[in-house]
Write a protein that holds these residues in place. Structure first.
Motif, PDB file in Angstrom:
ATOM      1  N   PHE A 197       0.850  -1.189   0.000  1.00  0.00           N
ATOM      2  CA  PHE A 197       0.000   0.000   0.000  1.00  0.00           C
ATOM      3  C   PHE A 197       0.889   1.244   0.000  1.00  0.00           C
ATOM      4  O   PHE A 197       1.026   1.937   0.999  1.00  0.00           O
ATOM      5  N   ALA A 198       1.519   1.496  -1.140  1.00  0.00           N
ATOM      6  CA  ALA A 198       2.476   2.592  -1.273  1.00  0.00           C
ATOM      7  C   ALA A 198       2.207   3.327  -2.577  1.00  0.00           C
ATOM      8  O   ALA A 198       1.437   2.879  -3.416  1.00  0.00           O
ATOM      9  N   GLU A 199       2.873   4.449  -2.734  1.00  0.00           N
ATOM     10  CA  GLU A 199       2.743   5.222  -3.971  1.00  0.00           C
ATOM     11  C   GLU A 199       3.333   4.431  -5.137  1.00  0.00           C
ATOM     12  O   GLU A 199       4.202   3.590  -4.955  1.00  0.00           O
ATOM     13  N   ALA A 200       2.860   4.738  -6.336  1.00  0.00           N
ATOM     14  CA  ALA A 200       3.392   4.096  -7.538  1.00  0.00           C
ATOM     15  C   ALA A 200       4.901   4.335  -7.613  1.00  0.00           C
ATOM     16  O   ALA A 200       5.398   5.377  -7.196  1.00  0.00           O
ATOM     17  N   GLY A 201       5.602   3.346  -8.131  1.00  0.00           N
ATOM     18  CA  GLY A 201       7.050   3.462  -8.262  1.00  0.00           C
ATOM     19  C   GLY A 201       7.788   3.288  -6.944  1.00  0.00           C
ATOM     20  O   GLY A 201       8.905   3.763  -6.781  1.00  0.00           O
ATOM     21  N   HIS A 202       7.186   2.594  -5.994  1.00  0.00           N
ATOM     22  CA  HIS A 202       7.763   2.441  -4.659  1.00  0.00           C
ATOM     23  C   HIS A 202       9.025   1.596  -4.630  1.00  0.00           C
ATOM     24  O   HIS A 202       9.819   1.694  -3.718  1.00  0.00           O
ATOM     25  N   GLY A 203       9.206   0.721  -5.603  1.00  0.00           N
ATOM     26  CA  GLY A 203      10.414  -0.088  -5.668  1.00  0.00           C
ATOM     27  C   GLY A 203      10.389  -1.378  -4.878  1.00  0.00           C
ATOM     28  O   GLY A 203      11.374  -2.103  -4.861  1.00  0.00           O
ATOM     29  N   TYR A 204       9.290  -1.707  -4.199  1.00  0.00           N
ATOM     30  CA  TYR A 204       9.220  -2.975  -3.471  1.00  0.00           C
ATOM     31  C   TYR A 204       9.012  -4.128  -4.446  1.00  0.00           C
ATOM     32  O   TYR A 204       8.308  -3.999  -5.436  1.00  0.00           O
ATOM     33  N   ASN A 205       9.605  -5.267  -4.150  1.00  0.00           N
ATOM     34  CA  ASN A 205       9.433  -6.467  -4.942  1.00  0.00           C
ATOM     35  C   ASN A 205       8.064  -7.064  -4.636  1.00  0.00           C
ATOM     36  O   ASN A 205       7.768  -7.370  -3.486  1.00  0.00           O
ATOM     37  N   GLU A 206       7.224  -7.240  -5.637  1.00  0.00           N
ATOM     38  CA  GLU A 206       5.906  -7.838  -5.434  1.00  0.00           C
ATOM     39  C   GLU A 206       5.811  -9.222  -6.072  1.00  0.00           C
ATOM     40  O   GLU A 206       4.745  -9.811  -6.125  1.00  0.00           O
ATOM     41  N   ASP A 207       6.931  -9.748  -6.535  1.00  0.00           N
ATOM     42  CA  ASP A 207       7.015 -11.102  -7.086  1.00  0.00           C
ATOM     43  C   ASP A 207       7.811 -11.939  -6.079  1.00  0.00           C
ATOM     44  O   ASP A 207       9.023 -12.029  -6.151  1.00  0.00           O
ATOM     45  N   ASN A 208       7.105 -12.507  -5.118  1.00  0.00           N
ATOM     46  CA  ASN A 208       7.742 -13.161  -3.973  1.00  0.00           C
ATOM     47  C   ASN A 208       7.789 -14.676  -4.143  1.00  0.00           C
ATOM     48  O   ASN A 208       7.214 -15.421  -3.355  1.00  0.00           O
ATOM     49  N   ARG A 209       8.477 -15.122  -5.169  1.00  0.00           N
ATOM     50  CA  ARG A 209       8.552 -16.559  -5.463  1.00  0.00           C
ATOM     51  C   ARG A 209       9.211 -17.328  -4.331  1.00  0.00           C
ATOM     52  O   ARG A 209      10.143 -16.850  -3.693  1.00  0.00           O
ATOM     53  N   GLY A 210       8.691 -18.529  -4.102  1.00  0.00           N
ATOM     54  CA  GLY A 210       9.255 -19.379  -3.070  1.00  0.00           C
ATOM     55  C   GLY A 210       8.449 -20.650  -2.927  1.00  0.00           C
ATOM     56  O   GLY A 210       7.520 -20.910  -3.690  1.00  0.00           O
ATOM     57  N   VAL A 211       8.803 -21.446  -1.919  1.00  0.00           N
ATOM     58  CA  VAL A 211       8.149 -22.723  -1.689  1.00  0.00           C
ATOM     59  C   VAL A 211       8.122 -22.991  -0.189  1.00  0.00           C
ATOM     60  O   VAL A 211       8.936 -22.455   0.564  1.00  0.00           O
ATOM     61  N   GLY A 212       7.169 -23.812   0.224  1.00  0.00           N
ATOM     62  CA  GLY A 212       7.073 -24.162   1.634  1.00  0.00           C
ATOM     63  C   GLY A 212       6.127 -25.319   1.846  1.00  0.00           C
ATOM     64  O   GLY A 212       5.693 -25.976   0.895  1.00  0.00           O
ATOM     65  N   ALA A 213       5.792 -25.547   3.114  1.00  0.00           N
ATOM     66  CA  ALA A 213       4.913 -26.660   3.461  1.00  0.00           C
ATOM     67  C   ALA A 213       4.178 -26.373   4.761  1.00  0.00           C
ATOM     68  O   ALA A 213       4.631 -25.572   5.573  1.00  0.00           O
ATOM     69  N   SER A 214       3.039 -27.024   4.931  1.00  0.00           N
ATOM     70  CA  SER A 214       2.307 -27.057   6.195  1.00  0.00           C
ATOM     71  C   SER A 214       2.061 -28.518   6.525  1.00  0.00           C
ATOM     72  O   SER A 214       1.803 -29.328   5.642  1.00  0.00           O
ATOM     73  N   TRP A 215       2.117 -28.874   7.813  1.00  0.00           N
ATOM     74  CA  TRP A 215       1.957 -30.263   8.205  1.00  0.00           C
ATOM     75  C   TRP A 215       1.441 -30.351   9.639  1.00  0.00           C
ATOM     76  O   TRP A 215       1.387 -29.358  10.342  1.00  0.00           O
ATOM     77  N   ASN A 216       1.072 -31.589  10.045  1.00  0.00           N
ATOM     78  CA  ASN A 216       0.531 -31.882  11.378  1.00  0.00           C
ATOM     79  C   ASN A 216      -0.723 -31.070  11.679  1.00  0.00           C
ATOM     80  O   ASN A 216      -0.817 -30.392  12.696  1.00  0.00           O
ATOM     81  N   PHE A 217      -1.684 -31.167  10.803  1.00  0.00           N
ATOM     82  CA  PHE A 217      -2.956 -30.473  10.995  1.00  0.00           C
ATOM     83  C   PHE A 217      -3.742 -31.129  12.123  1.00  0.00           C
ATOM     84  O   PHE A 217      -3.854 -32.347  12.179  1.00  0.00           O
ATOM     85  N   LYS A 218      -4.275 -30.313  13.005  1.00  0.00           N
ATOM     86  CA  LYS A 218      -5.146 -30.798  14.073  1.00  0.00           C
ATOM     87  C   LYS A 218      -6.451 -30.019  14.002  1.00  0.00           C
ATOM     88  O   LYS A 218      -6.446 -28.792  13.970  1.00  0.00           O
ATOM     89  N   HIS A 219      -7.562 -30.752  13.934  1.00  0.00           N
ATOM     90  CA  HIS A 219      -8.888 -30.145  13.821  1.00  0.00           C
ATOM     91  C   HIS A 219      -9.637 -30.343  15.132  1.00  0.00           C
ATOM     92  O   HIS A 219      -9.646 -31.429  15.686  1.00  0.00           O
ATOM     93  N   SER A 220     -10.277 -29.279  15.603  1.00  0.00           N
ATOM     94  CA  SER A 220     -11.130 -29.344  16.786  1.00  0.00           C
ATOM     95  C   SER A 220     -12.327 -28.442  16.513  1.00  0.00           C
ATOM     96  O   SER A 220     -12.236 -27.224  16.640  1.00  0.00           O
ATOM     97  N   GLY A 221     -13.413 -29.042  16.064  1.00  0.00           N
ATOM     98  CA  GLY A 221     -14.560 -28.236  15.646  1.00  0.00           C
ATOM     99  C   GLY A 221     -14.183 -27.422  14.418  1.00  0.00           C
ATOM    100  O   GLY A 221     -13.688 -27.966  13.435  1.00  0.00           O
TER     101      GLY A 221
END
Length: 154
Positions: A36-60
Motif C-alpha cells: 500500500f504505497a505510492e506508484a514506483g515504490h520499488g518494493y518487490n511484489e514477485d515473492n517466489r518461493g516454496v514451503g509446506a504445512s503439516w501436522n494439521f489438528k482439527h477441533s470443531g
C-alpha cells in the motif's frame, strides 16, 4: 546465510517427510504481494518461493498446523520462516494468525526475529489461498502489505 540455508534444508525435509508423519500435508507456492504505497515504490511484489504445512489438528471449526516457507522478500532478498498457524474456519473461509520465527538478511540488521501476523485462507480441502497482512514495520518496509500463497494438499 547459514541460518537461511538451515531453514531451506528444514523446509525441503518437511516437504519430503510430511506425508509420512502428518495427517495431511500441503505444499505452498509463494506468489505475490501488494504494498500500500505510492506508484514506483520499488518494493518487490514477485515473492517466489516454496514451503509446506503439516501436522494439521482439527477441533470443531479450529485448525492448527506447523508451517514453513522460503521466498524472495519485498526487498528482493532471500527470507524464510517456520511457525505455527491457528485458524477458525467456516465453510471455505478461515481467519486466524501465524506465530513464527523469521530469517531476513535486510531488516534493520536483524537476522532472525519472532512475529505474529493475521491471516485468512480461502478454498477447498485440496487447494487453498492464504493471504497474510503485514503492518508497517518501519525501517526498510514502512508500508502495510498483503502477501499471498497458493497451498496444495498432497
Amino acid at each position: 546465510m547459514r541460518t537461511f540455508m538451515m531453514l531451506v534444508c528444514l523446509i525441503v525435509g518437511s516437504i519430503t517427510m510430511a506425508p509420512a508423519i502428518a495427517s495431511s500435508a500441503w505444499v505452498h507456492v509463494n506468489g505475490s504481494s501488494y504494498h500500500f504505497a505510492e506508484a514506483g515504490h520499488g518494493y518487490n511484489e514477485d515473492n517466489r518461493g516454496v514451503g509446506a504445512s503439516w501436522n494439521f489438528k482439527h477441533s470443531g471449526n479450529t485448525v492448527t498446523y506447523n508451517t514453513a516457507d522460503v521466498f524472495i522478500d519485498s526487498l528482493g532478498e532471500p527470507s524464510g520462516y517456520i511457525g505455527k498457524a491457528w485458524e477458525y474456519r467456516v465453510g471455505a473461509v478461515g481467519m486466524g494468525a501465524m506465530a513464527f520465527l523469521m530469517y531476513r538478511d535486510n531488516f534493520d540488521y536483524i537476522k532472525t526475529m519472532p512475529g505474529v501476523l493475521p491471516m485468512m485462507t480461502f478454498g477447498t480441502n485440496k487447494v487453498r489461498t492464504r493471504v497474510t497482512f503485514i503492518p508497517d514495520m518501519g525501517g526498510d518496509l514502512d508500508v502495510p502489505t498483503l502477501a499471498w500463497q497458493f497451498m496444495f494438499r498432497y
